[in-house]
Design a protein around this motif. Structure first.
Motif, PDB file in Angstrom:
ATOM      1  N   ASP A  30      -1.984 -15.199  25.115  1.00 15.65           N
ATOM      2  CA  ASP A  30      -3.445 -15.202  25.023  1.00 15.65           C
ATOM      3  C   ASP A  30      -4.014 -13.787  25.094  1.00 15.65           C
ATOM      4  OD1 ASP A  30      -5.884 -16.384  24.657  1.00 15.65           O
ATOM      5  OD2 ASP A  30      -6.220 -16.837  26.768  1.00 15.65           O
ATOM      6  N   ASP A  60      -0.563  -9.488   9.643  1.00 15.47           N
ATOM      7  CA  ASP A  60      -1.207 -10.744   9.959  1.00 15.47           C
ATOM      8  C   ASP A  60      -0.174 -11.813  10.270  1.00 15.47           C
ATOM      9  OD1 ASP A  60      -0.160 -11.013   7.482  1.00 15.47           O
ATOM     10  OD2 ASP A  60      -1.986 -11.737   6.512  1.00 15.47           O
ATOM     11  N   ALA A  61      -0.664 -13.002  10.631  1.00 14.76           N
ATOM     12  CA  ALA A  61       0.234 -14.088  11.017  1.00 14.76           C
ATOM     13  C   ALA A  61       1.126 -14.519   9.864  1.00 14.76           C
ATOM     14  CB  ALA A  61      -0.591 -15.277  11.529  1.00 14.76           C
ATOM     15  N   PRO A  85      -4.528 -11.029  22.135  1.00 10.98           N
ATOM     16  CA  PRO A  85      -4.375 -10.482  20.778  1.00 10.98           C
ATOM     17  C   PRO A  85      -4.171  -8.975  20.752  1.00 10.98           C
ATOM     18  CG  PRO A  85      -6.184 -12.071  20.873  1.00 10.98           C
ATOM     19  CD  PRO A  85      -5.760 -11.807  22.289  1.00 10.98           C
ATOM     20  N   TYR A 145      -1.391 -15.742  18.374  1.00 10.07           N
ATOM     21  CA  TYR A 145      -2.422 -14.871  18.939  1.00 10.07           C
ATOM     22  C   TYR A 145      -2.689 -13.664  18.039  1.00 10.07           C
ATOM     23  CZ  TYR A 145      -1.365 -17.663  23.039  1.00 10.07           C
ATOM     24  OH  TYR A 145      -1.159 -18.713  23.897  1.00 10.07           O
ATOM     25  N   ASN A 146      -2.405 -13.808  16.758  1.00 15.78           N
ATOM     26  CA  ASN A 146      -2.589 -12.719  15.798  1.00 15.78           C
ATOM     27  C   ASN A 146      -3.970 -12.837  15.173  1.00 15.78           C
ATOM     28  OD1 ASN A 146      -2.454 -10.940  13.552  1.00 15.78           O
ATOM     29  ND2 ASN A 146      -0.226 -11.126  13.534  1.00 15.78           N
ATOM     30  N   LYS A 147      -4.831 -11.870  15.433  1.00 10.75           N
ATOM     31  CA  LYS A 147      -6.178 -11.868  14.885  1.00 10.75           C
ATOM     32  C   LYS A 147      -6.348 -10.835  13.774  1.00 10.75           C
ATOM     33  CE  LYS A 147      -7.310 -14.842  18.042  1.00 10.75           C
ATOM     34  NZ  LYS A 147      -7.477 -16.268  17.700  1.00 10.75           N
ATOM     35  N   SER A 148      -5.275 -10.213  13.331  1.00 14.53           N
ATOM     36  CA  SER A 148      -5.350  -9.143  12.346  1.00 14.53           C
ATOM     37  C   SER A 148      -5.472  -9.717  10.944  1.00 14.53           C
ATOM     38  CB  SER A 148      -4.100  -8.263  12.447  1.00 14.53           C
ATOM     39  OG  SER A 148      -4.085  -7.296  11.417  1.00 14.53           O
ATOM     40  N   ASN A 149      -6.262  -9.020  10.102  1.00 18.91           N
ATOM     41  CA  ASN A 149      -6.358  -9.339   8.680  1.00 18.91           C
ATOM     42  C   ASN A 149      -5.674  -8.297   7.817  1.00 18.91           C
ATOM     43  OD1 ASN A 149      -7.924 -11.691   9.135  1.00 18.91           O
ATOM     44  ND2 ASN A 149      -9.781 -10.438   9.335  1.00 18.91           N
ATOM     45  N   ARG A 208       1.047 -23.914  14.715  1.00 16.36           N
ATOM     46  CA  ARG A 208       0.448 -22.755  14.039  1.00 16.36           C
ATOM     47  C   ARG A 208       1.232 -22.375  12.793  1.00 16.36           C
ATOM     48  NH1 ARG A 208      -3.589 -20.263  11.962  1.00 16.36           N
ATOM     49  NH2 ARG A 208      -3.449 -17.983  12.001  1.00 16.36           N
ATOM     50  N   CYS A 237       3.293 -13.740  18.396  1.00 12.09           N
ATOM     51  CA  CYS A 237       2.749 -12.816  17.395  1.00 12.09           C
ATOM     52  C   CYS A 237       2.100 -13.562  16.236  1.00 12.09           C
ATOM     53  CB  CYS A 237       3.853 -11.901  16.864  1.00 12.09           C
ATOM     54  SG  CYS A 237       4.498 -10.739  18.082  1.00 12.09           S
ATOM     55  N   GLN A 280      -1.304  -6.968  18.704  1.00 11.09           N
ATOM     56  CA  GLN A 280      -1.595  -5.887  17.770  1.00 11.09           C
ATOM     57  C   GLN A 280      -0.815  -4.627  18.127  1.00 11.09           C
ATOM     58  OE1 GLN A 280      -3.499  -6.120  15.030  1.00 11.09           O
ATOM     59  NE2 GLN A 280      -2.896  -4.028  14.519  1.00 11.09           N
TER      60      GLN A 280
END
Length: 920
Positions: free
Chosen positions: A536, A590-591, A538, A581-585, A686, A578, A542
């Protein structure tokens, strides 16, 4: 009471049916002399001789059991006045109930002692008779009676307990023996300890008879922990009375109090001298205190309130101070004592905010050497050579940080890196170092000596500080560590430094395979920290993905067949974190990129199989089972040796046949294994979601979408339409393949999972199906909206064309009226011409026919021009109508029905206009 007939079958199996057996005959003659002898001395000599024979031979014990009990019991009943006869009779009974030494008995022989005990205890009257002998004045009568009761208890415990409970004042007589002479007191103490082990009713009566006062009186008389084995027996009896009994604990707390048991922990005399018995006494006292800390039985409704009250009172009575002195400040305490002390400290502060604050405020040492107690415990963790002591001290920080956000924040606030010393600076020499600085120094210790043992211990403590605390996690992410040699390295974040140590530990293990068992917990503990940190968080994910080679290493570790099951499983869990909890674009971080990397490296089926392997491993399966307290048989010869007390680190490490170190079962507590299990389900869902859905933002525009030079609008539109149809078909096929793949992966390995896992898999598949149905519904809705829009446009065009047709029809009607007027004018002129011809000279009249012909030609020419224009307009409109009709047919609209509807509307409109004209 026909005891001989009851025993006949058993003795026959041993001796056969031959009555001439030497032992049998000799025992019978002695019994006859005892029963039928006329001279007292002769009977006395016979029973003395019988006692001697029975004590030396297993066969004689069997023969005595066949027919001797009635004779000896008769002496105890009828000859109480003859003390010497009673003494020898009791010795004879004791000899018949005492097992022979293994060296003196044959392996094939039937052991007589258990059979004799069973036979004697069948009659409750015999137990009542023995209990009555405890009131005799003779010392040896009472002493032998207690020994006989103890021997009976070893082989017929339930019968003896029932007989004592049914005998009036049975427990009271035994309790009175605690105030007798020392030898009798000790025997009575041992007997009561056995009796109270499992019998709750006997425990209540013993407590009612004042057991607590008598126990602590004996302990004080014997000198506390420095006393002999009697103190151990007293503490064992006290444990039996307090175990799983909230009522007895409350009675002790509200009557005598906890000071007497706490005083046993106080060290007296030479503090660095710990004998074997003193060590055992301290362990028993610590176990008793731990029972008070843990409260009553699990099923007891008042356990929680009793536990809270006990912990509060124990700290008020300075228990924490005594524990810190015994476990932290006393360097000479045995390892087992220190470990049990740390366990008591951990349980004492577990779930008790006030006790946690008290522990955090404790300071050990004096003057310049004073430092907080938590710092001292951390120093022990980083320096001890005992794995068991590390685990026990680690438990203190676990319970201190559990659901204690203020305590975690306090410890995390001290996480300030210190510059590397130019010379070796041992931790023990710098007592002014803060907790966090010492912890970071321990993490970085592997840089200097290449040993990651201290690093992994510090990592375990850091995992407790960061657990379920986002603020502390983010603060730790900002910590940047300098290289050990600044000129040869660049600073790096603490998180990435720990990941690098994980890789270093893997390489060290592969090079030094001889120390596999000793080092087989370093990677697991570091992975536990990383799993706890990224949970939990992110920002931590990252930070991990900022370095591409770290993801590559983690993939290799999860797929490495040489790694243990636990290592591969935890690495797979970290990869899953990874994803969820991956919020990267960012492309590549990214996920979807992580899932794609996992799929390419090992395949999702193999990846998910790591979870099942880890859950079925020894570490995770044993952590789910409740640990029950082992009750060893209570004999004074069962006291552990000094070697057994000290050498506890590697116990059970080899007998499990397990690659992972057994001590991980203590570090991987149920809360962590529960976290891993919950993450497993979230990871599966997920990954299915990532594989079943396309990427939401795609900014790539293919070159084929641009209009080519020289290409007409119609061809461009047709080419775009074909390209879009092809793309839609490919996307649908890709989604179908991904959904099928996700379904296959999510269902792999489920045959061995529990019912809960099957339900989770069913939920995942239902979710996939719902997503697919939802997408189809959205596409159908979009198509319906498009058709409605096209239909509205067609209806609008049709209405416009209808208006044009009505206008043209009106123009045609006007042209027809004009033509009719012209015809009427022509007829009128013709009439005038005929009338003129009848009255005038035809030579003077104008050429009417010529004029008529000229006018007719002009009117006809004008009508033809207007008609041609009208026909051109009608042709153009007819072409448009044909195109619209074709498009409507392509869209699936019934054109004939649409025209019929329009015609009906026109007729209705015409009729309404006619009605209006009639009204006018």
């Amino acid at each position: 009471m026909d005891l001989a007939s009851r025993y006949k079958g058993v003795v026959g199996l041993v001796f056969g049916d031959n009555p001439s057996s030497n032992e049998d005959s000799y025992i019978q003659r002695l019994l006859d002399r005892i029963s039928n002898g006329t001279l007292p001395d002769d009977r006395r000599n016979a029973i003395v001789e019988l006692q001697s024979v029975v004590a030396e031979s297993n066969a004689a014990q069997l023969a005595f059991g066949a027919s001797g009990f009635p004779v000896v019991v008769g002496i105890l009943k009828d000859q109480r006045d003859d003390v010497e006869m009673v003494r020898v009779a009791l010795e004879t009974l004791l000899g018949a109930l005492t097992p022979m030494d293994n060296a003196r008995s044959k392996k094939t022989e039937v052991h007589a002692a258990p059979m004799n005990s069973d036979l004697l205890s069948r009659e409750a009257e015999n137990i009542s008779l023995l209990l009555s002998l405890l009131e005799e004045e003779d010392f040896y009568v009472r002493y032998y009676t207690l020994q006989i009761l103890t021997a009976l208890l070893m082989n017929s415990q339930n019968r003896l307990q029932e007989a004592i409970l049914t005998t009036p004042r049975g427990i009271t007589r035994l309790m009175d023996m605690l105030m007798d002479r020392e030898v009798i007191r000790n025997e009575a103490l041992l007997l009561l300890t056995h009796l109270t082990r499992e019998a709750e009713e006997i425990q209540k009566i013993v407590v009612f008879e004042g057991a607590f006062e008598k126990i602590f009186s004996i302990i004080k008389e014997e000198g506390g922990s420095d006393g002999d084995v009697v103190v151990q027996d007293c503490l064992e009896l006290l444990k039996n009375l307090l175990r799983n009994s909230s009522s007895n604990q409350i009675l002790l707390r509200e009557t005598i109090g906890f000071e007497p048991i706490i005083s046993v922990l106080k060290l007296r005399g030479i503090t660095y001298k710990f004998t074997q018995q003193k060590t055992v006494n301290l362990l028993c006292a610590l176990e008793t205190i731990n029972m008070l800390i843990m409260g009553g039985a699990v099923t007891d409704p008042g356990k929680d309130s009793n536990k809270l009250a006990n912990r509060t009172v124990l700290v008020q009575k300075k228990l924490l101070d005594n524990l810190l002195i015994l476990g932290v400040e006393s360097q000479w305490s045995p390892v087992a004592v220190r470990c049990m002390t740390f366990k008591c400290i951990g349980d004492l502060v577990d779930g008790h905010p006030k006790n946690r604050d008290t522990l955090a405020s404790k300071v050990l040492g004096e003057d310049r050497q004073a430092e907080p107690a938590l710092n001292s415990i951390l120093r022990i963790i980083l320096q001890t050579s005992s794995i068991q002591e590390f685990v026990a001290a680690d438990y203190v920080f676990k319970t201190f940080c559990e659901k204690n956000r203020e305590g975690q924040a306090m410890l995390a606030s001290t996480l300030i890196p210190q510059p590397h010393p130019t010379t070796r600076d041992p931790l023990e020499d710098d007592v002014n170092m803060s907790f966090g600085s010492m912890l970071l120094r321990g993490i970085c210790s592997g840089e200097t000596d290449g040993d990651l043992e201290t690093c992994c211990r510090a990592a375990s403590i850091l995992s407790h500080v960061l657990k379920d605390n986002t603020q502390c996690k983010e603060k730790a992410l900002k910590i940047v560590l300098e290289s050990h040699v600044p000129s040869m390295g660049t600073p790096e974040p603490l998180f990435q430094r720990i990941v690098r140590y994980l890789a270093v530990a893997s390489s060290m293990k592969s090079k030094d395979k001889s120390s596999t068992l000793e080092k087989s917990y370093i990677q697991q503990i570091i992975l536990k920290l990383l799993v706890t940190w990224t949970f939990d968080c992110p920002a931590a994910v990252q930070c991990f993905l900022d370095s591409r080679h770290q993801l590559t290493y983690l993939l290799d570790l999860a797929a490495n067949p040489a790694a243990t099951v636990c290592i591969r499983g935890l690495a797979s869990i970290l990869l899953g974190e990874c994803v969820i909890y991956n919020k990267s674009n960012e492309n590549g971080k990214d996920a979807f990129a992580v899932v794609d990397a996992v799929s390419q490296k090992m395949g999702l089926t193999t990846y998910f199989s790591k979870f099942e392997e880890m859950q079925s491993s020894f570490i995770f399966s044993s952590s789910e089972r409740p640990r029950e307290e082992d009750h060893k048989p209570l004999t004074r010869t069962a006291t552990p040796s000094e070697a057994e007390i000290e050498d506890v680190d590697a116990a059970g490490a080899m007998d499990k046949g397990n690659e992972d170190h057994p001590m991980l079962t203590s570090l991987f507590d149920p809360s962590f294994t529960g976290l891993v299990k919950s993450l497993e389900g979230s990871i599966r869902e997920r990954i299915v979601e990532v594989y079943s859905r396309p990427k939401s933002e795609v900014a790539v525009v293919p070159a084929d979408l641009e209009q080519r030079s020289g290409e007409s609008e119609k061809d461009y539109i047709n080419r775009l339409k074909a390209f879009i149809e092809k793309q839609c078909s490919e996307i649908q096929n890709l989604l179908a393949r991904n959904a099928a793949l996700a379904e296959d992966v999510a269902s792999s390995g489920r045959s061995e999972k529990s019912q809960g896992s099957e339900q989770r898999a069913s939920t995942v598949m239902e979710k996939v199906q719902m997503d697919s149905i939802r997408r189809e519904l959205q596409e159908t809705s979009q198509r319906l909206e498009t058709i409605k829009t096209e239909k509205a446009k067609v209806e609008s065009d049709a209405s416009e064309y209808k208006n044009i047709a009505a206008k043209l029809e009106s123009d045609l009607k006007g042209l027809s009226d004009a033509y009719n007027s012209l015809e009427q004018a022509n007829n009128h002129l013709e009439k005038e011409v005929r009338s003129l011809k009848g009255g005038e000279d035809p030579m003077e009249l104008p050429d009417v026919e010529a004029i008529k012909e000229e006018v007719r030609k002009e009117a006809q020419k004008e009508s033809e021009d207007e008609l041609n224009d009208l026909l051109v307009c009608l042709g153009q409109e007819e072409s448009k109508v044909e195109k619209l009709t074709a498009k409507l047919v392509e869209l699936g609209v019934d054109v004939d029905k649409l025209l019929e509807d329009i015609g009906e509307e026109s007729e209705a409109q015409g009729e309404s206009e006619d009605d209006d004209d009639d009204d006018q």
